[in-house]
Design a protein around this motif. Structure first.
Motif, short mmCIF file in Angstrom:
data_model
loop_
_atom_site.label_atom_id
_atom_site.label_comp_id
_atom_site.label_asym_id
_atom_site.label_seq_id
_atom_site.Cartn_x
_atom_site.Cartn_y
_atom_site.Cartn_z
N LEU A 221 -23.28 -22.91 17.02
CA LEU A 221 -22.82 -22.82 15.96
C LEU A 221 -21.39 -22.35 15.83
O LEU A 221 -21.25 -21.35 16.40
CB LEU A 221 -23.76 -21.99 14.95
N ASP A 222 -20.59 -22.52 14.94
CA ASP A 222 -19.06 -22.15 15.08
C ASP A 222 -18.49 -22.11 13.56
O ASP A 222 -18.83 -22.79 12.62
CB ASP A 222 -18.04 -23.09 15.78
N LEU A 223 -17.94 -20.82 13.22
CA LEU A 223 -17.47 -20.75 11.84
C LEU A 223 -16.24 -21.64 11.65
O LEU A 223 -15.55 -21.96 12.54
CB LEU A 223 -16.90 -19.19 11.68
N ASP A 224 -16.07 -22.07 10.31
CA ASP A 224 -15.10 -23.02 10.14
C ASP A 224 -13.85 -22.51 9.90
O ASP A 224 -13.73 -21.33 9.19
CB ASP A 224 -15.41 -23.73 8.94
N HIS A 225 -12.76 -23.01 10.15
CA HIS A 225 -11.20 -22.48 10.09
C HIS A 225 -11.11 -21.15 10.01
O HIS A 225 -10.50 -20.44 9.16
CB HIS A 225 -10.88 -22.95 8.60
N PHE A 226 -11.69 -20.55 10.98
CA PHE A 226 -11.80 -19.04 11.00
C PHE A 226 -10.53 -18.25 11.27
O PHE A 226 -10.27 -17.29 11.15
CB PHE A 226 -12.80 -18.69 12.34
N LYS A 227 -9.69 -19.23 12.15
CA LYS A 227 -8.30 -18.69 12.37
C LYS A 227 -7.65 -18.36 10.91
O LYS A 227 -6.84 -17.29 10.79
CB LYS A 227 -7.65 -19.73 13.04
N ASN A 228 -7.92 -19.16 10.07
CA ASN A 228 -7.09 -18.89 8.75
C ASN A 228 -7.77 -17.86 8.09
O ASN A 228 -6.80 -16.85 7.45
CB ASN A 228 -7.67 -20.01 7.74
N SER B 68 -21.30 -5.50 20.84
CA SER B 68 -21.32 -4.45 20.11
C SER B 68 -20.87 -4.77 18.59
O SER B 68 -21.28 -4.07 17.69
CB SER B 68 -20.34 -3.34 20.62
N LEU B 69 -20.39 -5.81 18.32
CA LEU B 69 -19.74 -6.00 17.05
C LEU B 69 -21.07 -6.97 16.07
O LEU B 69 -21.40 -6.33 15.10
CB LEU B 69 -18.56 -7.14 17.03
N THR B 70 -21.80 -7.40 16.73
CA THR B 70 -22.90 -8.42 16.09
C THR B 70 -24.17 -7.89 16.51
O THR B 70 -25.04 -8.19 15.62
CB THR B 70 -22.69 -9.98 16.34
N GLY C 124 -27.35 -15.77 20.14
CA GLY C 124 -26.45 -14.83 20.97
C GLY C 124 -25.10 -15.21 20.57
O GLY C 124 -24.81 -16.36 20.21
N ARG C 125 -24.26 -14.15 20.92
CA ARG C 125 -22.75 -14.66 20.64
C ARG C 125 -22.25 -15.35 21.88
O ARG C 125 -22.12 -14.46 22.80
CB ARG C 125 -22.18 -13.16 20.17
N TYR C 126 -22.08 -16.50 21.67
CA TYR C 126 -21.56 -17.35 22.79
C TYR C 126 -19.93 -17.28 23.13
O TYR C 126 -19.80 -17.16 24.20
CB TYR C 126 -22.07 -18.77 22.54
N GLY C 127 -19.32 -17.12 22.09
CA GLY C 127 -17.87 -16.80 22.28
C GLY C 127 -17.50 -16.00 21.01
O GLY C 127 -18.38 -15.57 20.33
N GLY C 128 -16.02 -16.19 20.68
CA GLY C 128 -15.47 -15.31 19.58
C GLY C 128 -16.29 -15.57 18.25
O GLY C 128 -16.92 -14.57 17.77
N GLU C 129 -16.28 -16.67 17.83
CA GLU C 129 -16.74 -17.23 16.52
C GLU C 129 -17.78 -18.07 16.54
O GLU C 129 -18.03 -18.94 15.82
CB GLU C 129 -15.80 -17.43 15.25
N1 LIG Z 1 -11.59 -11.30 13.93
C1 LIG Z 1 -11.80 -11.77 15.17
N2 LIG Z 1 -11.46 -12.97 15.35
C2 LIG Z 1 -11.86 -13.71 16.53
C3 LIG Z 1 -12.69 -13.01 17.52
N3 LIG Z 1 -12.84 -13.59 18.47
C4 LIG Z 1 -12.14 -14.94 18.14
N4 LIG Z 1 -11.51 -14.75 16.84
C5 LIG Z 1 -10.60 -15.75 16.39
O1 LIG Z 1 -11.23 -16.95 16.10
C6 LIG Z 1 -10.31 -18.18 16.01
C7 LIG Z 1 -10.77 -19.28 16.29
O2 LIG Z 1 -9.80 -20.16 15.92
P1 LIG Z 1 -9.97 -21.90 16.22
O3 LIG Z 1 -10.82 -21.90 17.62
O4 LIG Z 1 -8.51 -22.47 16.33
O5 LIG Z 1 -11.16 -22.50 15.36
P2 LIG Z 1 -11.20 -22.38 13.76
O6 LIG Z 1 -9.83 -21.93 13.17
O7 LIG Z 1 -12.43 -21.60 13.55
O8 LIG Z 1 -11.22 -23.99 13.53
P3 LIG Z 1 -12.46 -24.80 13.66
O9 LIG Z 1 -13.43 -24.37 14.62
O10 LIG Z 1 -12.04 -25.98 14.01
O11 LIG Z 1 -13.00 -24.85 12.00
C8 LIG Z 1 -9.12 -17.53 16.72
O12 LIG Z 1 -8.04 -17.12 15.77
C9 LIG Z 1 -9.63 -16.18 17.42
O13 LIG Z 1 -8.46 -15.21 17.59
C10 LIG Z 1 -13.12 -11.66 16.98
O14 LIG Z 1 -13.95 -11.19 17.80
N5 LIG Z 1 -12.59 -10.87 15.78
#
Ligand SMILES: Nc1nc2c(ncn2[C@@H]2O[C@H](COP(=O)(O)OP(=O)(O)OP(=O)(O)O)[C@@H](O)[C@H]2O)c(=O)[nH]1
Length: 543
Positions: free
Chosen positions: A419-426, A386-388, A458-463
């Motif tokens: 594909l994975d977003l970089d430093h997404f936690k930040n 639903s998000l993407t 496809g969205r494989y996992g969170g990011e």
């Molecule tokens: N806003 C949001 N955050 C999400 C979702 N799914 C996962 N996350 C967050 O994505 C972050 C992924 O962090 P990490 O796996 O540590 O990786 P990262 O910070 O992207 O670092 P690298 O992948 O090593 O560059 C976590 O904080 C999750 O809580 C979502 O649907 N929405």
């Protein structure tokens, strides 16, 4: 006589094509005249109608108007039926009248397209035209920001400073979307009757941006067919998402139907009828070939005869359901069977519903359209995140498996990328989870926009996103992902007063390396992604 050059031949063919289109316009006018007579139950021009439709059925295809050719043939068939009916049959007259309308509508559409393609030559193909966006916005800062962002998504953007300028430009070409202010330079959009008429006639989408927000204005927007109404302050990621969806929806191709019926004439008749409604049709002639034909064509619906020599419809649907890749294909039995008990029994072999023969052309089209629309909705609810709006984990894995199966049979090279977003936690920590969601939704929109139509993401996992690129060499997959990465870096997200941008890392692998199975390939793409992260992120790593 000296040999004609290729250019001369092309010019002559172009001339022929143009002559034919001019003649076609005259023929369409004659048919409209006959249609008026028919509406008064006057069938005195029936012979002329049959001759003309016969002639058009033979000629349209030659001049690249295959759909019009099908419709003319269909018109001929029903007109002959009317001629042969003992008395004046009003039901048949309506069928003929509808067939004329279908044909003339198709001709109008083709003539319109032909004109706009000719006048759009400086812009490019009709596809590019659909990717063209015109902005007519009062706020110049907003206009500049939107232009930059839309360009990053690969749209061609042109900006205008008045409704008058838009109206003049519309005489020459047509964008896919016009996004304009409700008020521009003191003028109200709602009073631009001629401009609004052009927009609606040319089937250009319209979206409105307004400083004010009140109910009557929104109703007025609905009445001029606006596809969107946005109020100040403009949420740029949300409008990007809406625009992408708008363009996506006009390309929706969930309208492929396969037909298996031992009565070939009947099957061809169904095929004409459905093609006339813009549906892609595959006629399966040999029941033994059905699995490979379905796997290659990937239909959204199979119309399956219930009684065929050698096999029953239940035999065939039972076999189809043995294949995981075809497990969600909607199967509709076509049958003259009226016995509900027999129908239900047959359905226990994996069919989804019934169409009872004989069925009128209109009912066939309506029934197929409804089934396709319902399937699309259900499929979307089940498969899409639903998000993407992208397909979910299991569906994208299934897409990789399907492509792997095809590769084993055809050896057409394909690639898989993780594909994975970089430093997404930040980003979540600094700007909040909601902002993180905006970033996820934006990369998804970019993937949908920038990948080829045959690719699946496809969205494989969170990011994390998984992508399948059919018929693609490793180098091309890398180039495509690098282009997307460059565009993604250019997108600026606004969080309160601060702005930030984001990057991603991706690992990509090709089927050339002969992986044991689809799962193995996904694992390899994940390992390549790990390498890209290790090498400093913001890059594509390939194996
Ligand atoms: N806003 C949001 N955050 C999400 C979702 N799914 C996962 N996350 C967050 O994505 C972050 C992924 O962090 P990490 O796996 O540590 O990786 P990262 O910070 O992207 O670092 P690298 O992948 O090593 O560059 C976590 O904080 C999750 O809580 C979502 O649907 N929405």
């Amino acid at each position: 006589m000296p040999n004609k050059s290729l250019a001369d031949i092309q010019q002559a063919m172009q001339q022929l094509q143009e002559n034919f289109l001019r003649k076609l316009e005259t023929h369409a006018d004659i048919l409209r005249g006959i249609n008026k007579q028919l509406q008064n139950e006057d069938i005195s021009s029936l012979n002329e109608l049959i001759n003309l439709s016969h002639q058009l059925a033979g000629s349209c295809g030659t001049f690249q108007l295959a759909d019009a050719g099908y419709l003319a043939r269909q018109l001929e068939v029903v007109a002959i039926q009317l001629q042969q009916s003992a008395s004046v049959d009003t039901r048949l007259i309506h069928l003929v009248s509808d067939a004329i309308s279908h044909f003339t509508d198709e001709v109008d559409l083709r003539l319109l397209k032909n004109n706009s393609v000719a006048s759009m030559s400086e812009i490019g193909s009709p596809y590019q035209q659909k990717q063209l966006i015109w902005l007519a916005l009062e706020d110049q800062i907003l206009c500049t920001e939107l232009m930059a962002q839309l360009s990053a998504f690969g749209y061609q953007v042109v900006s205008f400073d008045s409704f008058g300028a838009v109206q003049i430009a519309l005489l020459k070409s047509v964008p896919g979307l016009l996004f304009c202010s409700a008020e521009l330079k003191g003028e109200s959009l709602l009073l631009q009757n001629q401009l609004l008429q052009y927009v609606s006639e040319q089937q250009c989408k319209l979206m409105i941006f307004s400083i004010e927000d009140f109910f009557e204005l929104r109703v007025a927007a609905v009445r001029i067919n606006a596809a969107g109404f946005f109020v100040s302050p403009l949420d740029v990621p949300s409008i990007l998402h809406r625009i992408s969806k708008l363009f996506d929806d006009s390309y929706i191709t969930d309208k492929k139907v396969a037909i298996l019926d031992d009565d070939l004439l009947l099957a061809e008749h169904y095929s004409w009828v459905l093609k006339s409604a813009g549906i892609d049709v595959l006629l399966v002639k040999e029941p033994e070939q059905i699995i490979s034909e379905l796997q290659n064509f990937s239909p959204d619906l199979l119309l399956l005869d219930m009684h065929m020599p050698g096999y029953s419809g239940s035999d065939i649907s039972g076999v189809i359901r043995q294949y995981d890749s075809l497990s969600s294909l909607h199967i509709t039995f076509l049958s003259a069977e009226h016995d509900i008990k027999q129908q239900l029994q047959a359905m226990s072999f994996g069919a989804d519903d019934f169409i009872t023969k004989p069925i009128s052309n209109e009912n066939l089209i309506t029934s197929v359209r409804l089934t396709l629309a319902r399937n699309k909705e259900i499929k979307s609810l089940i498969e899409r995140d639903s998000l993407t709006g992208l397909i979910k984990h299991s569906a994208i894995k299934e897409a990789v498996a399907r492509q792997y199966d095809l590769f084993k049979r055809s050896t057409d090279q394909f690639c898989v990328a993780m594909l994975d977003l970089d430093h997404f936690k930040n980003i979540n920590d600094s700007y909040g989870h909601a902002m993180g969601d905006v970033v996820i939704s934006t990369i998804a929109t970019l993937l949908k926009k920038r990948l080829r139509r045959s690719d699946r993401a496809g969205r494989y996992g969170g990011e994390e996103f998984l992508i399948v690129l059919p018929n693609c060499k490793l180098q091309h997959a890398e180039e495509a992902l690098n282009t997307i990465l460059r565009a993604f870096r250019e997108i600026h997200f606004s969080a309160g007063k601060s702005q930030f941008s984001c990057t991603f890392s991706a690992g990509v692998v090709s089927s050339e390396l002969e992986y044991a199975d689809a799962e193995d390939m996904i694992k390899a793409a994940d390992e390549a992604l790990y390498q890209a992260k290790k090498l400093g992120r913001d890059q594509i790593f390939s194996n």
